[in-house]
Design an enzyme around this catalytic site. Structure first.
Site, mmCIF file in Angstrom:
data_model
loop_
_atom_site.group_PDB
_atom_site.id
_atom_site.type_symbol
_atom_site.label_atom_id
_atom_site.label_comp_id
_atom_site.label_asym_id
_atom_site.label_seq_id
_atom_site.Cartn_x
_atom_site.Cartn_y
_atom_site.Cartn_z
ATOM 1 N N HIS A 1 0.401 4.294 -2.621
ATOM 2 C CA HIS A 1 0.127 5.665 -2.204
ATOM 3 C C HIS A 1 1.285 6.601 -2.530
ATOM 4 O O HIS A 1 1.079 7.806 -2.669
ATOM 5 C CB HIS A 1 -0.193 5.702 -0.708
ATOM 6 N N ARG B 1 0.825 -1.203 0.000
ATOM 7 C CA ARG B 1 0.000 0.000 0.000
ATOM 8 C C ARG B 1 0.863 1.259 0.000
ATOM 9 O O ARG B 1 0.512 2.272 -0.614
ATOM 10 C CB ARG B 1 -0.937 0.000 1.209
#
Length: 355
Positions: free
Chosen positions: A74, A70
């Site tokens: 991001h 993640r």
């Protein structure tokens, strides 16, 4: 670099051929000047170093793999894949960690620190933090049962952060498919990439607060989201009572929560997508294209794995800094030569967004 060769289908219901993987891989290398041998002479053990630190972390934190991939996602959606997400507050930096999609949500920065320290010990000043995240994403997927690939490397680190863009560019857990698609298109990705990269929700956790409106007052109706399987709805309501603790964690994949596999897609077929952004891929009215991809990936794990390799490499090529642009940070939390400000956001939260 391979640019031609035999083309054959993989899996019983494959929609991505070996040829497509090779051609996309080759075109991305040429476009971004990244390659899979970048550290072969300067830090030949870079990949194994990253993998070992993550393997050690997994022994006490089974969700760290989902958290690390993640971070790569991001990071790449804001200013490109330049490690900007990793920067803490300083006299010149307003950290992206405090953006709404990241604050009390992104985690794993301590493991990134450990990886960077190990790399700096072995080959100081060589491996960028942006490349660290790309290598960590591959290792995290593979160590949790998913496919392996040679990460394309050669990124350099940015010297700025963009908290404003982080607030607007990152997809959220309650966004509609059309909105998520627009954010992907803005960084050069397409609908197929949306469906494929969302498959990273095959492991990890999310807070009750990110999906509780689906359970009790969906779109202000006072009722649950009708796309939720009724049995799954009852399970979630027991875990997340109305007005209860929004920080309670739920598995993104209720079947194999710590494995990177294809069960995410069969969950969607059953109405067991945890986040609205998940279930939208299968249940959005009139979207036979995304539903067909879900069905294909649910039918054959190799099809999903091959597609995931293509999309994650494509995502890793979003506006990288190469050549003499940027720098190689010695500390992923700060620009070289800068002094850290006070950063106090929690590093113990969970995966909540759309990957």
């Amino acid at each position: 670099m391979m640019t031609s060769g035999p083309c054959f289908r993989l899996g019983t219901n494959a929609v991505f051929s070996f040829c497509a993987v090779v051609l996309v891989w080759g075109s991305l290398v040429a476009k971004a000047q990244l390659n899979d041998t970048f550290y072969d002479s300067t830090c030949p053990n870079a990949t194994s170093i990253v993998r070992q630190v993550i393997s050690n972390a997994l022994s006490s934190d089974p969700r760290i793999g989902a958290s690390l991939i993640r971070l790569h996602f991001h990071d790449c959606f804001v200013n490109g894949c330049d490690g900007s997400l990793l920067l803490d507050n300083s006299s010149t930096i307003v950290t992206e960690k405090d953006a709404i999609p990241n604050v009390n949500s992104t985690r794993g920065f301590d493991v990134v620190d450990n990886i960077k320290a190990a790399l700096e010990s072995a080959c100081p000043g060589i491996v960028s933090c942006a490349d660290l995240l790309a290598i960590a994403a591959e290792a995290s997927v593979n160590l949790d049962g998913g496919p392996s690939w040679k990460a394309l490397l050669g990124r350099r680190d940015g010297t700025t952060a963009n908290v404003t863009l982080a607030n607007s560019a990152l997809p959220g857990p309650n966004e509609l498919l059309s909105s998520i698609e627009a954010k992907f298109v803005a960084v050069g990705l397409n609908t197929t990439d949306v469906v494929v990269l969302s498959g990273a929700h095959t492991f990890g956790r999310a807070k009750c607060s990110t999906f509780v409106t689906r359970l009790y007052n969906f779109n202000g109706t006072g009722s649950a989201d009708p796309t939720l399987n009724t049995t799954y709805l009852q399970t979630l309501q027991q875990l997340c009572p109305n007005g209860g603790n929004g920080s309670v964690l739920a598995n993104l994949d209720p079947t194999t929560p710590d494995l990177f596999d294809f069960n995410y897609y069969s969950n969607l077929q059953l109405g067991n997508g945890l986040l609205l952004s998940d279930q939208e891929l299968f249940s959005t009215t009139g979207r036979n294209d995304t539903a067909a991809l879900v069905n294909s990936f649910a039918a054959d794990q190799n099809t999903f794995f091959n597609a995931f390799i293509v999309s994650i490499i494509k995502m890793g090529n979003i506006s990288p800094l190469t050549g003499t642009s940027g720098e190689i940070r010695s500390n992923c939390r700060q620009v070289n030569g800068a002094s850290l400000g006070s950063y106090s956001s929690s590093d113990d939260d969970v995966l909540v967004s759309s990957i």
